[in-house]
Scaffold this motif. Structure first.
Motif, mmCIF file in Angstrom:
data_model
loop_
_atom_site.group_PDB
_atom_site.id
_atom_site.type_symbol
_atom_site.label_atom_id
_atom_site.label_comp_id
_atom_site.label_asym_id
_atom_site.label_seq_id
_atom_site.Cartn_x
_atom_site.Cartn_y
_atom_site.Cartn_z
ATOM 1 N N CYS A 97 -11.889 -3.944 9.070
ATOM 2 C CA CYS A 97 -10.661 -4.709 8.878
ATOM 3 C C CYS A 97 -10.703 -6.034 9.639
ATOM 4 O O CYS A 97 -11.528 -6.228 10.540
ATOM 5 N N GLU A 98 -9.821 -6.941 9.271
ATOM 6 C CA GLU A 98 -9.727 -8.231 9.946
ATOM 7 C C GLU A 98 -9.429 -8.023 11.424
ATOM 8 O O GLU A 98 -8.617 -7.164 11.798
ATOM 9 N N PHE A 99 -10.094 -8.762 12.281
ATOM 10 C CA PHE A 99 -9.984 -8.671 13.735
ATOM 11 C C PHE A 99 -10.531 -7.346 14.275
ATOM 12 O O PHE A 99 -10.379 -7.040 15.452
ATOM 13 N N GLY A 100 -11.175 -6.575 13.400
ATOM 14 C CA GLY A 100 -11.755 -5.317 13.836
ATOM 15 C C GLY A 100 -12.860 -5.511 14.854
ATOM 16 O O GLY A 100 -13.042 -4.696 15.757
ATOM 17 N N ASP A 101 -13.616 -6.603 14.719
ATOM 18 C CA ASP A 101 -14.703 -6.871 15.653
ATOM 19 C C ASP A 101 -14.187 -7.083 17.064
ATOM 20 O O ASP A 101 -14.834 -6.695 18.046
ATOM 21 N N LEU A 102 -12.998 -7.683 17.185
ATOM 22 C CA LEU A 102 -12.414 -7.897 18.514
ATOM 23 C C LEU A 102 -12.051 -6.573 19.157
ATOM 24 O O LEU A 102 -12.242 -6.376 20.368
ATOM 25 N N TRP A 103 -11.520 -5.656 18.355
ATOM 26 C CA TRP A 103 -11.149 -4.342 18.888
ATOM 27 C C TRP A 103 -12.395 -3.566 19.317
ATOM 28 O O TRP A 103 -12.412 -2.956 20.392
ATOM 29 N N VAL A 104 -13.436 -3.598 18.486
ATOM 30 C CA VAL A 104 -14.678 -2.878 18.805
ATOM 31 C C VAL A 104 -15.277 -3.403 20.105
ATOM 32 O O VAL A 104 -15.727 -2.630 20.961
ATOM 33 N N LYS A 105 -15.274 -4.710 20.267
ATOM 34 C CA LYS A 105 -15.798 -5.314 21.497
ATOM 35 C C LYS A 105 -15.001 -4.851 22.705
ATOM 36 O O LYS A 105 -15.562 -4.516 23.762
ATOM 37 N N GLU A 106 -13.678 -4.809 22.569
ATOM 38 C CA GLU A 106 -12.823 -4.363 23.669
ATOM 39 C C GLU A 106 -13.051 -2.884 23.968
ATOM 40 O O GLU A 106 -13.083 -2.458 25.123
ATOM 41 N N MET A 107 -13.225 -2.089 22.924
ATOM 42 C CA MET A 107 -13.479 -0.668 23.088
ATOM 43 C C MET A 107 -14.785 -0.422 23.839
ATOM 44 O O MET A 107 -14.854 0.418 24.739
ATOM 45 N N GLU A 108 -15.820 -1.168 23.478
ATOM 46 C CA GLU A 108 -17.111 -1.012 24.151
ATOM 47 C C GLU A 108 -17.013 -1.398 25.620
ATOM 48 O O GLU A 108 -17.600 -0.745 26.489
ATOM 49 N N GLU A 109 -16.242 -2.449 25.893
ATOM 50 C CA GLU A 109 -16.041 -2.880 27.275
ATOM 51 C C GLU A 109 -15.266 -1.822 28.059
ATOM 52 O O GLU A 109 -15.592 -1.519 29.214
ATOM 53 N N TYR A 110 -14.234 -1.269 27.414
ATOM 54 C CA TYR A 110 -13.446 -0.205 28.066
ATOM 55 C C TYR A 110 -14.337 0.990 28.411
ATOM 56 O O TYR A 110 -14.258 1.544 29.520
ATOM 57 N N LYS A 111 -15.190 1.399 27.480
ATOM 58 C CA LYS A 111 -16.028 2.567 27.710
ATOM 59 C C LYS A 111 -17.019 2.338 28.845
ATOM 60 O O LYS A 111 -17.380 3.288 29.563
ATOM 61 N N LYS A 112 -17.441 1.107 29.053
ATOM 62 C CA LYS A 112 -18.334 0.796 30.163
ATOM 63 C C LYS A 112 -17.658 1.026 31.495
ATOM 64 O O LYS A 112 -18.301 1.411 32.472
ATOM 65 N N GLU B 16 0.833 -1.200 0.000
ATOM 66 C CA GLU B 16 0.000 0.000 0.000
ATOM 67 C C GLU B 16 0.875 1.260 0.000
ATOM 68 O O GLU B 16 1.931 1.308 0.628
ATOM 69 N N ALA B 17 0.404 2.300 -0.676
ATOM 70 C CA ALA B 17 1.139 3.568 -0.720
ATOM 71 C C ALA B 17 0.868 4.417 0.506
ATOM 72 O O ALA B 17 1.688 5.249 0.899
ATOM 73 N N THR B 18 -0.288 4.206 1.147
ATOM 74 C CA THR B 18 -0.653 4.963 2.345
ATOM 75 C C THR B 18 -1.201 4.009 3.400
ATOM 76 O O THR B 18 -1.534 2.865 3.119
ATOM 77 N N LYS B 19 -1.307 4.523 4.610
ATOM 78 C CA LYS B 19 -1.897 3.752 5.692
ATOM 79 C C LYS B 19 -2.613 4.712 6.639
ATOM 80 O O LYS B 19 -2.526 5.931 6.507
ATOM 81 N N MET B 20 -3.320 4.135 7.615
ATOM 82 C CA MET B 20 -4.081 4.914 8.592
ATOM 83 C C MET B 20 -4.938 5.964 7.893
ATOM 84 O O MET B 20 -5.696 5.644 6.989
ATOM 85 N N ASP B 21 -4.784 7.233 8.268
ATOM 86 C CA ASP B 21 -5.637 8.265 7.676
ATOM 87 C C ASP B 21 -4.908 9.002 6.558
ATOM 88 O O ASP B 21 -4.878 10.226 6.502
ATOM 89 N N TRP C 206 -10.769 2.396 14.549
ATOM 90 C CA TRP C 206 -10.987 3.780 14.982
ATOM 91 C C TRP C 206 -10.874 4.754 13.803
ATOM 92 O O TRP C 206 -11.224 5.920 13.936
ATOM 93 N N PHE C 207 -10.371 4.274 12.660
ATOM 94 C CA PHE C 207 -10.369 5.043 11.421
ATOM 95 C C PHE C 207 -11.516 4.546 10.544
ATOM 96 O O PHE C 207 -11.693 3.336 10.378
ATOM 97 N N GLU C 208 -12.267 5.450 9.966
ATOM 98 C CA GLU C 208 -13.443 5.095 9.162
ATOM 99 C C GLU C 208 -13.106 4.113 8.041
ATOM 100 O O GLU C 208 -13.842 3.162 7.792
ATOM 101 N N ASP C 209 -11.983 4.324 7.382
ATOM 102 C CA ASP C 209 -11.628 3.484 6.233
ATOM 103 C C ASP C 209 -11.235 2.062 6.632
ATOM 104 O O ASP C 209 -11.113 1.190 5.764
ATOM 105 N N TYR C 210 -11.033 1.815 7.927
ATOM 106 C CA TYR C 210 -10.579 0.494 8.372
ATOM 107 C C TYR C 210 -11.540 -0.135 9.387
ATOM 108 O O TYR C 210 -11.175 -1.075 10.083
ATOM 109 N N LYS C 211 -12.763 0.377 9.429
ATOM 110 C CA LYS C 211 -13.713 -0.105 10.441
ATOM 111 C C LYS C 211 -14.088 -1.569 10.235
ATOM 112 O O LYS C 211 -14.518 -2.245 11.177
#
Length: 251
Positions: free
Chosen positions: A231-246, A130-135, A224-229
Protein backbone atom coordinates in the motif's frame (compact mmCIF):
# COMPACT_ATOMS: atom_id res chain seq x y z
CA UNK A 1 14.38 -3.39 29.56
CA UNK A 2 14.21 0.39 29.39
CA UNK A 3 12.71 1.95 26.29
CA UNK A 4 15.43 4.11 24.66
CA UNK A 5 12.82 5.96 22.67
CA UNK A 6 10.92 6.78 25.84
CA UNK A 7 14.08 8.16 27.47
CA UNK A 8 14.83 10.23 24.40
CA UNK A 9 11.33 11.69 24.55
CA UNK A 10 11.82 12.80 28.11
CA UNK A 11 9.29 10.37 29.56
CA UNK A 12 11.22 10.17 32.81
CA UNK A 13 11.30 13.95 33.28
CA UNK A 14 9.66 14.33 36.68
CA UNK A 15 9.26 18.09 36.25
CA UNK A 16 6.76 17.81 33.39
CA UNK A 17 3.28 16.32 33.36
CA UNK A 18 3.18 13.87 30.46
CA UNK A 19 0.64 14.30 27.70
CA UNK A 20 -1.72 11.33 27.77
CA UNK A 21 -2.14 9.27 24.60
CA UNK A 22 -4.52 6.33 24.33
CA UNK A 23 -4.02 3.96 21.42
CA UNK A 24 -6.71 1.55 20.34
CA UNK A 25 -5.43 -2.01 20.66
CA UNK A 26 -6.62 -4.98 18.64
CA UNK A 27 -5.18 -8.44 19.24
CA UNK A 28 -4.94 -8.99 15.46
CA UNK A 29 -2.77 -5.89 15.09
CA UNK A 30 -0.26 -6.02 17.94
CA UNK A 31 2.63 -5.06 15.66
CA UNK A 32 0.65 -2.08 14.35
CA UNK A 33 0.21 -0.85 17.93
CA UNK A 34 3.89 -1.32 18.75
CA UNK A 35 5.08 0.53 15.64
CA UNK A 36 2.58 3.35 16.19
CA UNK A 37 3.78 3.73 19.78
CA UNK A 38 7.42 3.61 18.72
CA UNK A 39 6.90 6.23 16.01
CA UNK A 40 5.43 8.64 18.57
CA UNK A 41 8.11 8.12 21.20
CA UNK A 42 10.93 8.32 18.68
CA UNK A 43 9.95 11.83 17.59
CA UNK A 44 8.40 13.30 20.73
CA UNK A 45 10.12 16.34 22.22
CA UNK A 46 7.63 16.50 25.10
CA UNK A 47 6.92 13.87 27.75
CA UNK A 48 4.09 11.54 26.82
CA UNK A 49 2.29 8.69 28.56
CA UNK A 50 0.98 6.05 26.19
CA UNK A 51 -1.73 3.59 27.20
CA UNK A 52 -3.10 0.80 24.99
CA UNK A 53 -6.87 0.37 25.19
CA UNK A 54 -6.89 -3.40 25.63
CA UNK A 55 -10.34 -4.91 25.71
CA UNK A 56 -9.41 -7.61 28.23
CA UNK A 57 -7.99 -5.05 30.65
CA UNK A 58 -11.02 -2.78 30.39
CA UNK A 59 -13.38 -5.71 30.95
CA UNK A 60 -11.38 -6.90 33.97
CA UNK A 61 -11.56 -3.38 35.41
CA UNK A 62 -15.32 -3.33 34.98
CA UNK A 63 -15.14 -0.39 32.59
CA UNK A 64 -16.32 -2.15 29.45
CA UNK A 65 -18.99 -4.81 29.17
CA UNK A 66 -20.92 -4.32 25.95
CA UNK A 67 -21.06 -7.22 23.52
CA UNK A 68 -19.21 -6.80 20.25
CA UNK A 69 -21.54 -6.01 17.35
CA UNK A 70 -21.25 -7.36 13.83
CA UNK A 71 -20.31 -3.95 12.43
CA UNK A 72 -17.43 -3.33 14.87
CA UNK A 73 -14.29 -3.65 12.77
CA UNK A 74 -11.92 -3.45 15.75
CA UNK A 75 -11.85 -4.37 19.43
CA UNK A 76 -11.76 -0.66 20.32
CA UNK A 77 -14.66 0.57 18.20
CA UNK A 78 -16.45 1.90 21.29
CA UNK A 79 -13.88 1.77 24.10
CA UNK A 80 -12.11 4.75 22.49
CA UNK A 81 -14.78 7.01 23.97
CA UNK A 82 -13.57 6.18 27.48
CA UNK A 83 -10.59 8.49 26.86
CA UNK A 84 -11.83 11.45 28.97
CA UNK A 85 -12.84 9.10 31.79
CA UNK A 86 -9.47 7.32 31.73
CA UNK A 87 -7.76 10.72 31.83
CA UNK A 88 -9.78 11.54 34.99
CA UNK A 89 -11.64 14.28 33.09
CA UNK A 90 -8.52 16.41 33.39
CA UNK A 91 -6.42 18.25 30.80
CA UNK A 92 -6.11 17.27 27.17
CA UNK A 93 -5.58 13.73 25.90
CA UNK A 94 -5.28 12.09 22.51
CA UNK A 95 -6.98 8.98 21.19
CA UNK A 96 -5.70 7.34 18.00
CA UNK A 97 -6.34 4.09 16.18
CA UNK A 98 -3.44 1.65 16.20
CA UNK A 99 -3.01 1.81 12.42
CA UNK A 100 -1.19 5.15 12.50
CA UNK A 101 2.42 5.98 11.76
CA UNK A 102 3.63 9.32 13.11
CA UNK A 103 6.17 11.15 10.98
CA UNK A 104 6.25 14.35 13.01
CA UNK A 105 6.75 15.44 16.61
CA UNK A 106 3.56 14.99 18.65
CA UNK A 107 4.30 18.39 20.22
CA UNK A 108 3.21 20.10 17.00
CA UNK A 109 -0.20 18.44 17.32
CA UNK A 110 -0.50 19.31 21.01
CA UNK A 111 0.32 22.92 20.14
CA UNK A 112 -2.94 23.08 18.14
CA UNK A 113 -5.25 22.54 21.13
CA UNK A 114 -7.78 25.29 21.83
CA UNK A 115 -9.65 25.23 25.14
CA UNK A 116 -12.82 26.62 23.58
CA UNK A 117 -13.44 23.21 21.97
CA UNK A 118 -14.58 19.99 23.64
CA UNK A 119 -12.82 17.87 21.02
CA UNK A 120 -10.62 18.51 18.01
CA UNK A 121 -10.13 16.23 15.02
CA UNK A 122 -9.77 16.13 11.25
CA UNK A 123 -13.13 16.87 9.63
CA UNK A 124 -12.88 14.25 6.91
CA UNK A 125 -15.33 14.12 4.03
CA UNK A 126 -14.80 10.43 3.46
CA UNK A 127 -17.07 7.86 1.83
CA UNK A 128 -15.17 4.62 1.20
CA UNK A 129 -16.09 2.62 -1.88
CA UNK A 130 -14.62 -0.69 -0.70
CA UNK A 131 -16.98 -3.29 0.78
CA UNK A 132 -14.31 -4.66 3.13
CA UNK A 133 -11.12 -3.52 4.76
CA UNK A 134 -8.16 -4.92 6.72
CA UNK A 135 -8.49 -8.71 6.85
CA UNK A 136 -11.96 -8.92 5.34
CA UNK A 137 -14.00 -7.03 7.93
CA UNK A 138 -17.09 -5.21 6.70
CA UNK A 139 -16.60 -1.56 5.72
CA UNK A 140 -19.30 0.66 7.20
CA UNK A 141 -20.30 4.08 5.89
CA UNK A 142 -21.72 6.80 8.12
CA UNK A 143 -21.60 10.60 8.55
CA UNK A 144 -18.34 11.91 10.03
CA UNK A 145 -16.57 8.71 9.02
CA UNK A 146 -13.05 8.55 10.49
CA UNK A 147 -13.50 11.66 12.64
CA UNK A 148 -13.23 9.52 15.77
CA UNK A 149 -10.06 7.72 14.62
CA UNK A 150 -7.86 10.55 15.91
CA UNK A 151 -9.33 12.85 18.53
CA UNK A 152 -7.87 15.44 20.86
CA UNK A 153 -10.14 15.45 23.91
CA UNK A 154 -10.49 18.44 26.19
CA UNK A 155 -11.13 16.03 29.04
CA UNK A 156 -12.13 18.71 31.55
CA UNK A 157 -14.77 20.21 29.26
CA UNK A 158 -18.19 19.96 30.97
CA UNK A 159 -19.81 18.35 27.90
CA UNK A 160 -17.33 15.45 27.92
CA UNK A 161 -18.28 14.41 31.43
CA UNK A 162 -21.25 12.62 29.86
CA UNK A 163 -18.80 9.98 28.58
CA UNK A 164 -19.09 7.68 31.58
CA UNK A 165 -18.55 3.92 31.28
CA UNK A 166 -22.34 3.52 31.45
CA UNK A 167 -22.87 5.79 28.43
CA UNK A 168 -19.99 4.30 26.43
CA UNK A 169 -21.38 0.81 27.03
CA UNK A 170 -24.99 1.58 26.18
CA UNK A 171 -25.16 4.41 23.65
CA UNK A 172 -25.47 3.85 19.92
CA UNK A 173 -22.64 3.98 17.42
CA UNK A 174 -24.16 7.02 15.74
CA UNK A 175 -24.33 8.91 19.04
CA UNK A 176 -20.69 8.23 19.84
CA UNK A 177 -18.92 8.25 16.47
CA UNK A 178 -20.77 11.36 15.31
CA UNK A 179 -20.06 13.23 18.59
CA UNK A 180 -23.78 13.75 19.17
CA UNK A 181 -23.22 14.79 22.78
CA UNK A 182 -21.71 17.98 21.37
CA UNK A 183 -22.84 20.96 19.34
CA UNK A 184 -21.12 21.40 15.97
CA UNK A 185 -19.25 24.50 17.14
CA UNK A 186 -17.73 22.51 20.00
CA UNK A 187 -15.83 20.27 17.56
CA UNK A 188 -12.59 21.95 16.52
CA UNK A 189 -10.74 21.19 13.30
CA UNK A 190 -7.22 19.84 12.83
CA UNK A 191 -5.32 19.83 9.49
CA UNK A 192 -5.83 16.58 7.57
CA UNK A 193 -2.11 15.86 7.55
CA UNK A 194 -2.49 14.66 11.16
CA UNK A 195 -4.91 11.94 10.04
CA UNK A 196 -3.81 11.36 6.46
CA UNK A 197 -6.05 8.63 5.06
CA UNK A 198 -4.12 6.32 2.76
CA UNK A 199 -6.07 5.88 -0.44
CA UNK A 200 -8.11 9.04 0.11
CA UNK A 201 -5.93 12.04 0.93
CA UNK A 202 -3.31 13.08 -1.60
CA UNK A 203 0.08 14.76 -1.41
CA UNK A 204 0.35 17.95 -3.45
CA UNK A 205 3.84 17.98 -4.96
CA UNK A 206 3.59 21.76 -5.29
CA UNK A 207 2.83 22.19 -1.59
CA UNK A 208 4.64 19.42 0.27
CA UNK A 209 4.92 21.48 3.43
CA UNK A 210 1.16 21.57 3.91
CA UNK A 211 0.12 18.31 2.27
CA UNK A 212 2.71 15.67 3.23
CA UNK A 213 1.40 13.55 6.13
CA UNK A 214 2.49 14.19 9.68
CA UNK A 215 0.61 11.05 10.71
CA UNK A 216 -0.25 8.33 8.19
CA UNK A 217 -3.50 6.44 8.80
CA UNK A 218 -3.69 3.05 7.07
CA UNK A 219 -7.46 2.99 7.46
CA UNK A 220 -8.14 0.29 4.86
CA UNK A 221 -5.29 -1.93 6.08
CA UNK A 222 -1.55 -1.62 6.52
CA UNK A 223 1.54 -3.63 5.54
CA UNK A 224 1.08 -5.95 8.53
CA UNK A 225 -1.77 -7.50 6.50
CA UNK A 226 -0.67 -9.56 3.48
CA UNK A 227 -3.22 -7.96 1.15
CA UNK A 228 -1.93 -4.45 1.95
CA UNK A 229 1.83 -5.03 2.07
CA UNK A 230 2.31 -2.84 -1.02
CA UNK A 231 0.00 0.00 0.00
CA UNK A 232 0.95 3.66 -0.34
CA UNK A 233 3.40 4.75 2.39
CA UNK A 234 3.80 1.07 3.25
CA UNK A 235 7.56 1.33 2.82
CA UNK A 236 7.71 3.96 5.57
CA UNK A 237 5.86 1.67 7.97
CA UNK A 238 8.09 -1.32 7.13
CA UNK A 239 11.20 0.78 7.74
CA UNK A 240 9.83 1.93 11.10
CA UNK A 241 8.89 -1.64 12.02
CA UNK A 242 12.39 -2.90 11.26
CA UNK A 243 13.87 -0.11 13.35
CA UNK A 244 11.50 -0.91 16.22
CA UNK A 245 12.45 -4.59 16.13
CA UNK A 246 16.14 -3.69 16.37
CA UNK A 247 15.45 -1.93 19.67
CA UNK A 248 14.15 -5.25 21.05
CA UNK A 249 17.60 -6.74 20.54
CA UNK A 250 19.37 -4.10 22.64
CA UNK A 251 20.81 -5.74 25.74
Amino acid sequence: MEDPAADAAGINNADAEPFKIFIGYDSREDIAYEVCRYSILKRASVPVQITPLKLSDLRNQGLYWRERGKLESTEFSFSRFLTPYLANFHGWALFIDCDFLFLSDIKHLVDLVDDKYAVMCVHHDYTPTEATKMDGVVQTVYPRKNWSSMVLYNCGHPKNKVLSPEVVNTQTGSYLHRFQWLEDDEIGSVPYVWNFLVGHNKVDDKDLKNSFPKAVHYTLGGPWFEDYKDCEFGDLWVKEMEEYKKTLCVN
